[in-house]
Each structure stands twice: as C-alpha cells, then as structure tokens.
Scaffold this active site. Structure first.
Site, PDB file in Angstrom:
ATOM      1  N   ALA A 166     -10.846 -12.332  73.215  1.00  0.00           N
ATOM      2  CA  ALA A 166     -11.289 -12.114  74.520  1.00  0.00           C
ATOM      3  C   ALA A 166     -12.554 -12.646  74.523  1.00  0.00           C
ATOM      4  CB  ALA A 166     -11.557 -10.575  74.697  1.00  0.00           C
ATOM      5  N   GLY A 185     -21.113  -8.218  75.555  1.00  0.00           N
ATOM      6  CA  GLY A 185     -19.936  -8.189  74.777  1.00  0.00           C
ATOM      7  C   GLY A 185     -18.740  -7.755  75.554  1.00  0.00           C
ATOM      8  N   ASN A 186     -17.633  -7.285  75.012  1.00  0.00           N
ATOM      9  CA  ASN A 186     -16.282  -6.606  75.620  1.00  0.00           C
ATOM     10  C   ASN A 186     -15.695  -5.889  74.480  1.00  0.00           C
ATOM     11  OD1 ASN A 186     -13.854  -7.905  74.428  1.00  0.00           O
ATOM     12  ND2 ASN A 186     -15.174  -9.722  75.176  1.00  0.00           N
ATOM     13  N   ARG A 187     -14.555  -5.088  74.875  1.00  0.00           N
ATOM     14  CA  ARG A 187     -14.041  -3.885  74.149  1.00  0.00           C
ATOM     15  C   ARG A 187     -12.977  -4.664  73.348  1.00  0.00           C
ATOM     16  NH1 ARG A 187     -14.427   1.221  77.734  1.00  0.00           N
ATOM     17  NH2 ARG A 187     -12.596   1.956  76.522  1.00  0.00           N
TER      18      ARG A 187
END
Ligand code: C5P
Length: 218
Positions: free
Chosen positions: A95, A29-31
């Site tokens: 994102a 995943g990402n932030r």
C-alpha cells in the site's frame, strides 16, 4: 497448488505500507499490515519460486526461503524493486503512499498556529513504472484497495497501469482488507473476472498464484 510448480521462476513481491517522513518523529502512513503480500511471498517460495520480498515497515517474520529487503518510503520501495529485477512476475501488494511531504523538516515541527498545512507531492508509481519498463516481467499484478466502486476503479487501474491482473478488495468492511487475517478478492484481467474467497489470506495467496501460473503457461 502443486508442490514445486513455480520452480525456475523469479518473483518480486512488495508488501506493507510506506511511511513518508514529515520530521524526525512523524510520518504519513497507512493501515496496511503486510499480511497479504507476505502470504503471497511465502506461498510462492513454498511452491519453488525464487522470491524477493520488498517490505515496508511491518511486524512480520520473514517467510522461509524468501530474500527480504526492508524499506520505509515509496522512493526507497521503488529503488529496491528495480534492484531486484529482472523477474518473471511482479506483484505489487504494498500500500504505497501516493503523496509524500515535499521536504522532511530537519527538526521537530513545533505547535505554533491554529492550522497547519502540509504540502504533499506525488511519489513514484512503482507498479506503473515496472509495467512500462524495458525489463517488464511477463506478468505484472497490482492490488486495488477501494472503499467504493471497486470494479470500475480496478478496471481503470488495470488499463492505465498496463497490468496483466489486478486483485481488488473492498476495505472498510468486516472480514476484508488491511488488518484482517481473512480477505475476499476479485481478480480482473482484460478478459475475465474471478472471485477468490472470502478465505484466510494464506489460502487466497495460493489461489492468486494459481491464476498467475495459468497465465504464464498460456
Ligand atoms: O493507484 P493505487 O495506489 O490505488 O494502485 C494500487 C496499486 O499500485 C498497488 O498494487 C500498489 O502497490 C501500486 N502502487 C505503486 N506505487 C504507488 C502507488 C501505488 O506501486 N506510488
């Protein structure tokens, strides 16, 4: 930001991260917090637009008057965005993961060796596909979160993905980017560059919508 100035327009907005599953308990995943995209969806609805919000996994309340579809992966995001078209405007604020595991393991991956190599394959680029599709919205807007060479990367994406606008921000600095309530954006078109903020994401959302409304009128 005039009240009701976006009445009669359909917006599709993507927001948040995507999670690409590795096994039943883990993901890549990402932030991204989703705050920028949710603020855009909220502002567009407040100004009278019909808004479909395609949301990755985030902990945010659905803005008033917005039709929300929750997704998890880049592939699901693509399907949900295309199901929400046609529209006058697509804003890709999500994102989206650029790569996902080639396969999702049926069972939890066990700790067995010193190193573990993950094989990743490219995900569909929803923004580029929307911009190239026969049902292309009149205005297609991307986001570029960069840690360096912000302008060069943003202009490259504007051209390559055939966008009308790209909103670029520097991530990894204070008061900007993923988890913050504030942000600063530089919005590029083929002809111009406009700097918005630093300001709360709610204010930036209205200013970005002003630029979009200007282009739709032109
Ligand atoms: O190329 P990059 O991922 O930096 O581009 C960011 C922009 O492209 C964002 O607007 C994002 O929503 C969109 N994107 C997408 N699908 C991908 C990757 C990025 O829609 N697989």
């Amino acid at each position: 930001a005039e009240s009701g100035d976006l009445a009669g327009l359909r917006f599709v907005v993507s927001a948040g991260p995507t999670y690409e599953d590795l096994d039943p308990v883990r993901y890549v995943g990402n932030r991204s917090s989703g705050k920028m995209g949710f603020a855009i969806a909220a502002a567009a609805a407040r100004r009278g637009a019909e808004v479909a919000l395609i949301a990755g996994p985030v902990h945010l309340a659905t803005p008033a008057g917005v039709r929300r579809t929750d997704v998890r992966s880049a592939a699901q995001l693509r399907d949900a965005v295309f199901a929400a078209l046609p529209a006058d405007v697509y804003i890709g604020a999500a994102a989206v993961a650029d790569y996902a595991p080639r396969a999702v393991a049926d069972n939890k991956i066990k700790k067995s060796s010193d190193t573990l190599v993950l094989e990743l394959v490219p995900t569909p680029d929803t923004l580029a596909e929307v911009a190239a599709s026969p049902s292309r919205p009149r205005c297609v807007v991307g986001f570029a979160a960069e840690t360096q060479d912000v302008e060069a990367h943003a202009r490259g994406k504007l051209q390559k993905k055939r966008l009308d606008l790209i909103a670029a921000n520097r991530v990894g600095v204070q008061g900007s980017g993923f988890e913050s309530d504030d942000n600063a954006l530089t919005v590029y078109s083929r002809e111009a560059a406009r700097t918005l903020g630093p300001a709360p994401k709610t204010r930036l959302a209205d200013e970005l919508l002003d630029l979009i409304a200007e282009r739709l009128r032109a």
